[in-house]
Scaffold this active site. Structure first.
Site, PDB file in Angstrom:
ATOM      1  N   LYS A  79      -7.754  37.551  66.503  1.00  0.00           N
ATOM      2  CA  LYS A  79      -7.304  38.186  67.751  1.00  0.00           C
ATOM      3  C   LYS A  79      -7.869  39.609  67.814  1.00  0.00           C
ATOM      4  O   LYS A  79      -7.837  40.329  66.799  1.00  0.00           O
ATOM      5  CB  LYS A  79      -5.773  38.204  67.783  1.00  0.00           C
ATOM      6  N   SER A 159       0.451  36.694  74.696  1.00  0.00           N
ATOM      7  CA  SER A 159      -0.844  37.320  74.790  1.00  0.00           C
ATOM      8  C   SER A 159      -1.934  36.705  73.912  1.00  0.00           C
ATOM      9  O   SER A 159      -3.109  36.960  74.136  1.00  0.00           O
ATOM     10  CB  SER A 159      -0.710  38.801  74.430  1.00  0.00           C
ATOM     11  N   SER A 183       4.376  36.252  71.743  1.00  0.00           N
ATOM     12  CA  SER A 183       2.935  36.038  71.935  1.00  0.00           C
ATOM     13  C   SER A 183       2.249  35.106  70.958  1.00  0.00           C
ATOM     14  O   SER A 183       1.071  34.783  71.155  1.00  0.00           O
ATOM     15  CB  SER A 183       2.205  37.374  71.927  1.00  0.00           C
TER      16      SER A 183
HETATM   17  N1  GLN Z   1       4.807  38.478  77.036  1.00  0.00           N
HETATM   18  C1  GLN Z   1       5.541  39.523  76.386  1.00  0.00           C
HETATM   19  C2  GLN Z   1       5.105  40.855  76.931  1.00  0.00           C
HETATM   20  O1  GLN Z   1       4.326  40.854  77.812  1.00  0.00           O
HETATM   21  C3  GLN Z   1       5.327  39.460  74.902  1.00  0.00           C
HETATM   22  C4  GLN Z   1       3.997  39.930  74.487  1.00  0.00           C
HETATM   23  C5  GLN Z   1       3.771  39.878  73.017  1.00  0.00           C
HETATM   24  O2  GLN Z   1       4.523  39.245  72.278  1.00  0.00           O
HETATM   25  N2  GLN Z   1       2.748  40.581  72.593  1.00  0.00           N
HETATM   26  O3  GLN Z   1       5.512  41.880  76.486  1.00  0.00           O
END
Ligand code: GLN
Length: 493
Positions: A79, A159, A183
Site C-alpha cells: 500500500k 481505503s 480500511s
Molecule cells: N473509511 C474510513 C475513513 O474514511 C476508514 C479509513 C481507514 O480505515 N483508513 O476514515
C-alpha cells in the site's frame, strides 16, 4: 505447469522451499499479470525489479542451503502509505508526489527480511481517507468484480482498494493494508478476500504515513486465513521506534491455527442489527452463526450498547488527529511546493496545501481543526474521547460472556463507482460495523462468506479480545472451511 499467479502465500512459500518452482518464476509471473491489469489502476508505481531482486536472493539462499523465511519468494503489493526506500511514496496525494523516502518502514523491512519482494506501490484513498477508492489523486481503483448483468465499474472498497483489487484479481498473492476505521476489512469484504487488522500496537507504525495515530494499524490482505496468519507473523513485532508498539512476543499464529471451536463462545451483538443493512447481509450473518455452531462453538447474544455513537465519535477523533498529522505537509519538507511569484512563506503554505490536498482530505482537516479549536474542544473532542472509552468498555463487558464476536463487515456489498458521492455521510456509514473495533483497538478480521444475489462477495467480521489474533484467525478458519468460498472475478481486463 500450473499458473503460479493462482497461488497464495503458503503455496508459493512451500513450493519455493521444496523446489517445485523458483522464486524468479513466481516474480516473473506476477510482474506480467500486473502489467496486463493496468486498467484496474491498482498500482501507482510498479517495481518489477524489486520483486525480481528479492526472488533472486531467495533462490540463491536456497541453492546455498540456507533456511528460507516465512515469506520466501512471495512477491506482494505494498500500500502506498508505507515508506519504501528509494521508491516514491505518495499516500495517493498530489502533495507527496515525487517524495522518495531514504528509509524503509519497519513493516515493509520485516517483510523483505522474511523473503518477500515488492511488485509495486498500491493505490488507495488519499491519505487513507475514504471507503471506495475514489479520493486518490492518481484516479479511482476499479474492482475486478462486476455486478451480474451490468458493466458498471465497481468500487473495491477503501481505503486499501488497490490492495483488495490486486489480491482479488490475482495480480498479487497478498498485499499490505492499513486500517484506521475499517480500511482493511471493508475492502476485503467487497472483493471476496481475507484481511486482518491486529490489536493496536502489534505492527509498528514507524514509516507509515500517519492518518489518525491512535487508530492506525497495518495488517495483511490475502485470499486465505492461513495466508493472513503467515503474513501477519512476518509484519508484527515490537519496534522501539514506535512509542505505541506492543512489547510482546509474536506468537506462531500459523502453527496454532485450529478450526475446532468446541468450548468457545461466539457473541452476536444485538445492536448490529441496523436499519439500512441489506437482507443478504443479514442472511449471511445467520449462515455464519450456523457455521460456527457446526464448528463446535456456542452462540450467545451480547450487547454493545454504545455502538450507535461509535461512528460519530470516530468522525471527530480521526479528523482531529489527521488535522494535526497533516500539518507537516507545508511545502517545506516533502513533495509538492507551490510558491506563487513574489509570495512569502505564509502564501507558500497556503498555496501548497490548497493545490496538494484533495477535497476529502481538506474536509477532514477542517473538521479536525474545528473540533480541536478552543471554543469547541470540550463539546466535541473531549466528548468523543469519552464515547470512545464507553465503546471500549462495551467490548470488555461482552468479552466476559464470549470469546469472539461475529458480525457483518459492512452493511452492503460493493457499489458502482460514483454512486455514493452525493453526501459524504452516506459513504461514512459504510464503516458502521468496522469502526467500533478500531476505537477499542481490538483485532478484527473479514472473511469471505458468499456471493449475494448480484454475484458480489459478502464478508463476515470476527472481533477478538486484545492480543487474541489467534482466536480471530481460528474462528475465521472455521468459517472459511464451511463457506468453501472459491468464487473469483471473471477476467475482463
Ligand atoms: N473509511 C474510513 C475513513 O474514511 C476508514 C479509513 C481507514 O480505515 N483508513 O476514515
Amino acid at each position: 505447469m500450473t499458473d503460479l499467479t493462482q497461488l497464495g502465500v503458503k503455496d508459493i512459500r512451500d513450493g519455493v522451499r521444496s523446489g517445485a518452482f523458483t522464486a524468479r518464476e513466481v516474480a516473473e509471473g506476477f510482474n506480467a499479470a500486473v502489467a496486463e491489469a493496468a486498467v484496474l489502476n491498482a498500482f501507482i508505481v510498479t517495481t518489477p525489479d524489486h520483486a525480481l531482486a528479492a526472488a533472486d536472493k531467495v533462490d540463491a539462499a536456497r541453492a546455498a542451503g540456507a533456511e528460507l523465511g516465512a515469506m520466501a519468494g512471495v512477491p506482494i503489493g505494498m500500500k502506498d502509505l508505507f515508506a519504501t526506500n528509494g521508491v516514491q511514496t505518495t499516500a495517493a496525494s498530489h502533495i507527496l508526489e515525487g517524495f522518495t523516502p531514504r528509509y524503509e518502514s519497519t513493516v515493509s523491512q520485516k517483510l523483505w527480511d522474511a523473503g518477500a519482494g515488492m511488485l509495486g506501490k498500491l493505490n488507495l484513498d488519499q491519505f487513507a481517507m475514504g471507503s471506495s477508492n475514489e479520493t486518490s489523486y492518481f484516479g479511482n481503483v476499479t474492482s475486478p468484480w462486476k455486478k451480474a448483468g451490468s458493466n458498471a465499474a465497481m468500487s473495491p472498497g477503501g481505503s486499501s482498494g488497490g490492495s483488495s483489487t490486486a489480491v482479488a484479481a490475482r495480480i498479487a498473492p497478498a498485499a499490505t493494508g492499513t486500517d484506521t476505521g475499517g480500511s482493511i476489512r471493508q475492502p476485503a469484504a467487497f472483493t471476496g478476500i481475507c484481511g486482518i487488522k491486529p490489536t493496536y500496537g502489534r505492527c509498528s507504525r514507524w514509516g507509515i504515513v500517519a492518518f489518525a495515530s491512535s487508530l492506525d494499524q497495518a495488517g495483511p490482505m490475502a485470499r486465505s486465513v492461513e495466508d493472513c496468519a503467515i503474513m501477519l507473523g512476518a509484519m508484527a513485532g515490537f519496534d522501539p521506534k514506535d512509542a505505541t508498539s506492543l512489547q510482546m512476543d509474536v506468537p506462531d499464529w500459523e502453527a496454532a491455527l485450529n478450526a475446532d471451536l468446541r468450548g468457545k463462545k461466539v457473541g452476536i451483538p444485538r445492536e448490529y442489527r441496523m436499519e439500512g443493512t441489506d437482507q443478504a447481509i443479514l442472511d449471511s450473518w445467520e449462515q455464519g452463526k450456523a457455521w460456527l455452531r457446526d464448528a463446535g462453538a456456542e452462540i450467545v447474544d451480547v450487547s454493545l450498547p454504545h455502538t450507535k455513537y461509535a461512528l460519530p465519535a470516530y468522525y471527530i477523533v480521526a479528523p482531529a488527529e489527521a488535522s494535526s498529522n497533516l500539518a507537516r505537509y507545508d511545502g517545506v519538507r516533502y513533495g509538492l511546493r507551490d510558491l506563487p511569484d513574489g509570495s512569502g512563506l505564509q502564501d507558500m503554505y497556503a498555496a501548497t496545501r490548497a493545490a496538494g490536498f484533495g477535497d476529502e482530505v481538506k474536509r477532514r482537516i477542517l473538521i479536525g481543526t474545528y473540533v480541536l479549536s478552543a471554543g469547541f474542544y470540550d463539546a466535541y473532542y473531549t466528548q468523543a474521547q469519552k464515547v470512545r472509552a464507553l465503546v471500549a468498555r462495551d467490548f470488555e463487558r461482552a468479552f466476559q460472556e464470549c470469546d469472539v464476536i461475529l458480525a457483518p463487515t459492512t452493511p452492503t456489498a460493493s457499489f458502482p463507482l460514483g454512486s455514493m458521492n452525493e453526501d459524504p455521510l452516506t459513504m461514512y456509514l459504510n464503516d458502521v460495523f468496522a469502526v467500533p473495533a478500531s476505537l477499542a483497538g481490538l483485532p478484527a478480521m473479514s472473511v469471505p462468506a458468499m456471493l449475494n444475489e448480484h454475484g458480489l462477495p459478502l464478508g463476515l467480521q470476527l472481533v477478538g479480545r486484545p492480543f487474541d489474533e489467534q482466536g480471530v484467525l481460528n474462528a475465521g478458519l472455521a468459517i472459511q472451511q464451511r463457506a468453501g468460498f472459491t468464487a473469483k472475478p471473471e477476467k475482463w481486463w
